[in-house]
Design an enzyme around this catalytic site. Structure first.
Site, PDB file in Angstrom:
ATOM      1  CD  GLU A 116      -2.889  -1.356   0.256  1.00  0.00           C
ATOM      2  OE1 GLU A 116      -2.888  -0.544  -0.690  1.00  0.00           O
ATOM      3  OE2 GLU A 116      -3.678  -2.303   0.334  1.00  0.00           O
ATOM      4  CG  HIS A 139      -4.371   0.126   5.750  1.00  0.00           C
ATOM      5  ND1 HIS A 139      -5.734   0.278   5.614  1.00  0.00           N
ATOM      6  CD2 HIS A 139      -4.084  -1.117   5.257  1.00  0.00           C
ATOM      7  CE1 HIS A 139      -6.240  -0.823   5.059  1.00  0.00           C
ATOM      8  NE2 HIS A 139      -5.263  -1.687   4.844  1.00  0.00           N
ATOM      9  CG  HIS A 141      -7.384  -5.072   7.705  1.00  0.00           C
ATOM     10  ND1 HIS A 141      -6.701  -6.194   7.266  1.00  0.00           N
ATOM     11  CD2 HIS A 141      -7.065  -4.089   6.815  1.00  0.00           C
ATOM     12  CE1 HIS A 141      -6.011  -5.909   6.173  1.00  0.00           C
ATOM     13  NE2 HIS A 141      -6.198  -4.638   5.881  1.00  0.00           N
ATOM     14  CD  GLU A 169     -14.531  12.580  25.015  1.00  0.00           C
ATOM     15  OE1 GLU A 169     -13.351  12.848  24.718  1.00  0.00           O
ATOM     16  OE2 GLU A 169     -15.225  13.271  25.766  1.00  0.00           O
ATOM     17  CG  HIS A 210      -9.239  -3.223   2.614  1.00  0.00           C
ATOM     18  ND1 HIS A 210      -8.543  -3.604   1.498  1.00  0.00           N
ATOM     19  CD2 HIS A 210      -8.313  -3.164   3.598  1.00  0.00           C
ATOM     20  CE1 HIS A 210      -7.271  -3.796   1.793  1.00  0.00           C
ATOM     21  NE2 HIS A 210      -7.111  -3.531   3.072  1.00  0.00           N
TER      22      HIS A 210
HETATM   23  P1  13P Z   1       1.043  -5.430   3.131  1.00  0.00           P
HETATM   24  O1  13P Z   1       1.445  -6.711   3.828  1.00  0.00           O
HETATM   25  O2  13P Z   1       1.604  -5.349   1.750  1.00  0.00           O
HETATM   26  O3  13P Z   1       1.369  -4.214   3.979  1.00  0.00           O
HETATM   27  O4  13P Z   1      -0.539  -5.453   2.930  1.00  0.00           O
HETATM   28  C1  13P Z   1      -1.410  -5.570   4.010  1.00  0.00           C
HETATM   29  C2  13P Z   1      -2.703  -4.876   3.783  1.00  0.00           C
HETATM   30  O5  13P Z   1      -3.371  -4.534   4.731  1.00  0.00           O
HETATM   31  C3  13P Z   1      -3.143  -4.602   2.396  1.00  0.00           C
HETATM   32  O6  13P Z   1      -4.194  -3.686   2.381  1.00  0.00           O
HETATM   33 ZN    ZN Z   2      -5.373  -3.677   4.222  1.00  0.00          ZN
END
Ligand code: 13P
Ligand code: ZN
Length: 270
Positions: A116, A139, A141, A169, A210
Site C-alpha cells: 500500500e 492503515h 482492519h 467524544e 477492507h
Molecule cells: P502489506 O502486507 O503489503 O502491507 O498489505 C497488508 C494490507 O493490509 C493490504 O491492504
Molecule cells: Zn489492508
C-alpha cells in the site's frame, strides 16, 4: 553512530505495531504504517550515503523527494515487528520524483515496503499540504468499522453522523468526520490516488469492506483517532438491530462544538 534500535521513533513504531496487533486490527500481515522521519535525526543513527538497494515505486510524488520514511514491510506480521524490527521494517529515502525508494536500513530478508506504499506516500503529500506537522499514515482492519461498511450507508455525511452519535467524544476527536471510499482493488495507484484525494478533507478514510486509513502528527494521535472511530462503530454494531430509544441529537452535538471549541464538518449538522 547511535544504535537505531534505541531510536525513539523505532521504539514507538515497535510499541504501536505490537499494540495494534493486540487490538485485533492487524491479522496476519494486515495493516501498514509509514512514519515521516526527520533527516537530522536519521543521520544520528545511519550513514545516509550508504544506499543498500534502490526499489522502484511505480508512481510519482515529486513533493516527497529527499524525505525519509520508516515503513512496515509487505507481507510482514505486526505481531513479529517487536522480535525482528530489521526484517519487518525498513527506512527509505524517496528519490527520482517519487519513482524510487532508496533503502537505508531494514527489510533484511530481501523484502520491501508495504504493497500500500502508493496510498501511504500519496496521502502524506495530501496531509502535509494541509498540516506540515503530519508525520503518520496508518492503515488497519478493525472489526467494527469493517462490519459497519456492510450494513450502513456509505454516504460520508450519514456515516459520519452515525459515528458522532455513538459516543460523545467523537465530534471532538474527529470534527471533520470520516471520508469513505467504495470497495476498490487494494495495493494499486488508483486506490492510492483516491485515498489521497479523500485525505485532503479528513484524517480518517474508510475503505469499504477492507479497513481504514488514519493520519496524524504522531503514532499516538493517529492510533487514538482510529481507536475512537472503531469504538463508535462497535457501539453501532451492538445497537443497530435494536429499537433506539434515545440518541445524541444535533443540539447536543452543537453544545459539544461550543464547549470544546471545535466545528463539525460544514453541512453535517442540522
Ligand atoms: P502489506 O502486507 O503489503 O502491507 O498489505 C497488508 C494490507 O493490509 C493490504 O491492504
Ligand atoms: Zn489492508
Amino acid at each position: 553512530m547511535k544504535n537505531i534500535l534505541n531510536a525513539p521513533f523505532m521504539e514507538e513504531m515497535i510499541r504501536t505495531t505490537t499494540n495494534m496487533y493486540a487490538h485485533g486490527w492487524d491479522e496476519r500481515n494486515g495493516g501498514n504504517i509509514s512514519m515521516l522521519l526527520d533527516e537530522a535525526e536519521v543521520k544520528e543513527y545511519l550513514d545516509t550515503d550508504q544506499v543498500i538497494r534502490s526499489i522502484p515505486t511505480g508512481f510519482s510524488a515529486p513533493e516527497l523527494d529527499g524525505k525519509y520514511f520508516l515503513v512496515t514491510g509487505t507481507g510482514k506480521y505486526f505481531k513479529n515487528v517487536q522480535y525482528a524490527p530489521d526484517v519487518n521494517l525498513g527506512i527509505v529515502r524517496i528519490a527520482d520524483c517519487g519513482g524510487t525508494a532508496e533503502l537505508l536500513w531494514g527489510y533484511t530478508d530481501g523484502g520491501k515496503f508495504t504493497s500500500e506504499f502508493p496510498a501511504h506516500m500519496m496521502s502524506h503529500v495530501s496531509r502535509l499540504a494541509v498540516d506540515p506537522a503530519n508525520r503518520i499514515i496508518m492503515h488497519c482492519h478493525p472489526d467494527n468499522l469493517l462490519a459497519m461498511t456492510y450494513v450502513h450507508s456509505l454516504d460520508e455525511r450519514e456515516f459520519t453522523r452515525t459515528l458522532w452519535q455513538m459516543e460523545t467524544e467523537c465530534i471532538v476527536v474527529f470534527p471533520e468526520g470520516v471520508n469513505v471510499l467504495p470497495w476498490m482493488l487494494c495495493g494499486t495507484n488508483e486506490i492510492g490516488e483516491a485515498t489521497a484525494e479523500k485525505m485532503k478533507t479528513a484524517r480518517l478514510v474508510v475503505w469499504a469492506q477492507h479497513g481504514i486509513y488514519g493520519a496524524g502528527k504522531d503514532l499516538d494521535e493517529t492510533f487514538g483517532l482510529i481507536e475512537t472511530a472503531e469504538k463508535a462503530a462497535g457501539i453501532y454494531m451492538k445497537i443497530a438491530h435494536l429499537p433506539i430509544r434515545q440518541t445524541i441529537t444535533d443540539d447536543m452535538l452543537h453544545q459539544l462544538e461550543e464547549r470544546f471549541g471545535v466545528k463539525g464538518r460544514e453541512g453535517y449538522l442540522d
